[in-house]
Design an enzyme around this catalytic site. Structure first.
Site, PDB file in Angstrom:
ATOM      1  N   LYS A   1       0.826  -1.208   0.000  1.00 39.74           N
ATOM      2  CA  LYS A   1       0.000   0.000   0.000  1.00 39.74           C
ATOM      3  C   LYS A   1       0.857   1.255   0.000  1.00 39.74           C
ATOM      4  O   LYS A   1       0.563   2.214  -0.723  1.00 39.74           O
ATOM      5  CB  LYS A   1      -0.972  -0.039   1.194  1.00 39.74           C
TER       6      LYS A   1
ATOM      7  N   GLN B   1      -4.965  -1.916   9.368  1.00 37.54           N
ATOM      8  CA  GLN B   1      -4.712  -3.215   8.733  1.00 37.54           C
ATOM      9  C   GLN B   1      -5.273  -4.352   9.590  1.00 37.54           C
ATOM     10  O   GLN B   1      -4.969  -4.439  10.779  1.00 37.54           O
ATOM     11  CB  GLN B   1      -3.201  -3.404   8.505  1.00 37.54           C
TER      12      GLN B   1
ATOM     13  N   ASP C   1     -11.398   1.927   3.333  1.00 40.36           N
ATOM     14  CA  ASP C   1     -11.636   0.478   3.198  1.00 40.36           C
ATOM     15  C   ASP C   1     -13.124   0.169   3.011  1.00 40.36           C
ATOM     16  O   ASP C   1     -13.478  -0.939   2.613  1.00 40.36           O
ATOM     17  CB  ASP C   1     -11.136  -0.272   4.447  1.00 40.36           C
TER      18      ASP C   1
HETATM   19  C1  BQF Z   1      -0.675 -10.475  -5.907  1.00 32.88           C
HETATM   20  C2  BQF Z   1      -5.395  -9.647   2.526  1.00 32.88           C
HETATM   21  C3  BQF Z   1      -6.169 -11.641   3.622  1.00 32.88           C
HETATM   22  C4  BQF Z   1      -6.330 -10.942   4.825  1.00 32.88           C
HETATM   23  C5  BQF Z   1      -6.047  -9.583   4.877  1.00 32.88           C
HETATM   24  C6  BQF Z   1      -0.875  -8.352  -4.638  1.00 32.88           C
HETATM   25  C7  BQF Z   1      -1.794  -8.310  -2.404  1.00 32.88           C
HETATM   26  C8  BQF Z   1      -1.915  -9.682  -2.453  1.00 32.88           C
HETATM   27  C9  BQF Z   1      -1.565 -10.397  -3.585  1.00 32.88           C
HETATM   28  C10 BQF Z   1      -2.190  -7.510  -1.217  1.00 32.88           C
HETATM   29  C11 BQF Z   1      -4.874  -8.923   1.377  1.00 32.88           C
HETATM   30  C12 BQF Z   1      -4.673  -9.618   0.066  1.00 32.88           C
HETATM   31  C13 BQF Z   1      -4.517  -7.580   1.525  1.00 32.88           C
HETATM   32  C14 BQF Z   1      -1.027  -9.729  -4.671  1.00 32.88           C
HETATM   33  C15 BQF Z   1      -3.880  -6.794   0.431  1.00 32.88           C
HETATM   34  C16 BQF Z   1      -4.437  -8.619  -1.066  1.00 32.88           C
HETATM   35  O1  BQF Z   1       0.231 -10.056  -6.652  1.00 32.88           O
HETATM   36  O2  BQF Z   1      -1.338 -11.491  -6.196  1.00 32.88           O
HETATM   37  C17 BQF Z   1      -1.256  -7.636  -3.509  1.00 32.88           C
HETATM   38  O3  BQF Z   1      -1.393  -6.721  -0.763  1.00 32.88           O
HETATM   39  N1  BQF Z   1      -3.447  -7.630  -0.661  1.00 32.88           N
HETATM   40  C18 BQF Z   1      -4.749  -6.938   2.795  1.00 32.88           C
HETATM   41  O4  BQF Z   1      -4.478  -5.754   2.965  1.00 32.88           O
HETATM   42  O5  BQF Z   1      -5.268  -7.630   3.811  1.00 32.88           O
HETATM   43  C19 BQF Z   1      -5.566  -8.950   3.743  1.00 32.88           C
HETATM   44  C20 BQF Z   1      -5.701 -10.997   2.483  1.00 32.88           C
END
Ligand code: BQF
Length: 292
Positions: free
Chosen positions: A55, A99, A122
């Site tokens: 992020k 987060q 969000d």
């Molecule tokens: C990619 C998330 C579960 C729980 C809380 C790029 C992300 C992931 C994969 C990423 C996720 C999952 C995020 C890829 C944010 C997605 O290249 O495939 C980016 O950063 N995510 C989150 O903030 O909280 C989570 C999954």
């Protein structure tokens, strides 16, 4: 079946981030304020660290200001609530995220409910959830918004189609189902299935579009997919893999190898929905900044 379209979330997200960066430079050139996203990170969970890093890097790509506020995992609920109050009141901050997940001694819902709906990029506060459910302007949660945007940019018809959403989380499953059924977004016939659905396989087999968000690696197998279906994989589970530098790889909810040949289009993991999630958070932050 012919080979499926592989929906490239990484490239689509890169394009959108460039569009956002252009818009930001236009705003700044006109004397406007650079959008500012703040992120609150509690503890040192590897996944959360990675997501917040993604992020912050995306903020740089988009020309946003970013702030990272860190707490150790023994932070009290009162301290976190005070942090949310400060960010709500800080006029330099356009939007912020806390987060998730938070440590078990913190009531996540209580923290979320304290966030100003105007800065809730969000889209998790009850005001934004409620506004979305009746189709009013609001912040739409980043993952469902990113999936809608991918379907749109790939010209995938959703109107009137049978869509099965696997998973009922507040962050993905529920808002995804809500958007897919709304006339202005998916306009589809939506079924939500979860861990206790007795007819899950049968529902999936009839679906034109399957959105898998249950967090179980390889859950959606070839026998559950109708030939020609569109499959969207939201799973990002870390599974141990000694052949990788970091000792793990990301695994989706779809058995990609066997499902992909059946599909008309499918998202990969990594590089599918994940990058779009990050990118839509940037779009929500731009929106927060423009509302002023
Ligand atoms: C990619 C998330 C579960 C729980 C809380 C790029 C992300 C992931 C994969 C990423 C996720 C999952 C995020 C890829 C944010 C997605 O290249 O495939 C980016 O950063 N995510 C989150 O903030 O909280 C989570 C999954």
């Amino acid at each position: 079946m012919s080979t499926p379209v592989i929906i490239d979330g990484k490239a689509t997200a890169a394009t959108i981030k460039q569009e956002i960066a252009q818009e930001v430079e236009r705003i700044v050139a006109q004397g406007g304020k650079r959008p500012h996203l703040a992120a609150v990170l509690v503890g040192h969970d590897g996944g959360s660290e990675t997501y917040v890093k993604n992020k912050v890097l995306a903020c740089e790509t988009c020309g946003f200001q970013s702030s990272l506020i860190r707490y150790e995992d023994d932070v009290t609920e009162a301290e976190l609530l005070a942090c949310v109050d400060r960010l709500n009141a800080d006029p330099s901050v356009d939007g912020f995220i806390v987060q998730l997940p938070l440590p078990p001694h913190i009531d996540e819902q209580k923290i979320i409910e304290r966030i100003s709906p105007l800065k809730d990029v969000d889209g998790f506060t009850p005001i934004n959830v409620g506004r979305m459910s009746i189709g009013l302007p609001c912040f739409i949660p980043a993952t469902p918004k990113g999936i809608i945007e991918l379907l749109r940019r790939y010209h995938i018809e959703t109107s009137g189609k049978r869509c099965v959403v696997l998973g009922r989380s507040n962050i993905v499953g529920k808002p995804m189902a809500m958007l897919m059924m709304q006339k202005q977004y998916g306009d589809a016939t939506v079924t939500v299935c979860h861990s206790h659905s007795l007819t899950l396989k049968e529902e999936c087999r009839q679906a034109d579009i399957i959105i898998a968000a249950i967090g179980r690696p390889g859950f959606l197998t070839a026998d559950m997919v109708k030939p020609g279906a569109v499959v969207i994989d939201v799973g990002t589970t870390r599974v141990p893999d000694a052949t990788r530098p970091k000792g793990f790889r990301l695994s989706g909810d779809v058995d990609f190898e066997h499902v992909a040949p059946l599909c008309s289009a499918i998202t990969p993991v990594p590089g599918g929905v994940g990058p779009m999630t990050i990118c839509m958070l940037m779009l929500n932050t731009l929106q927060a900044a423009q509302r002023g």
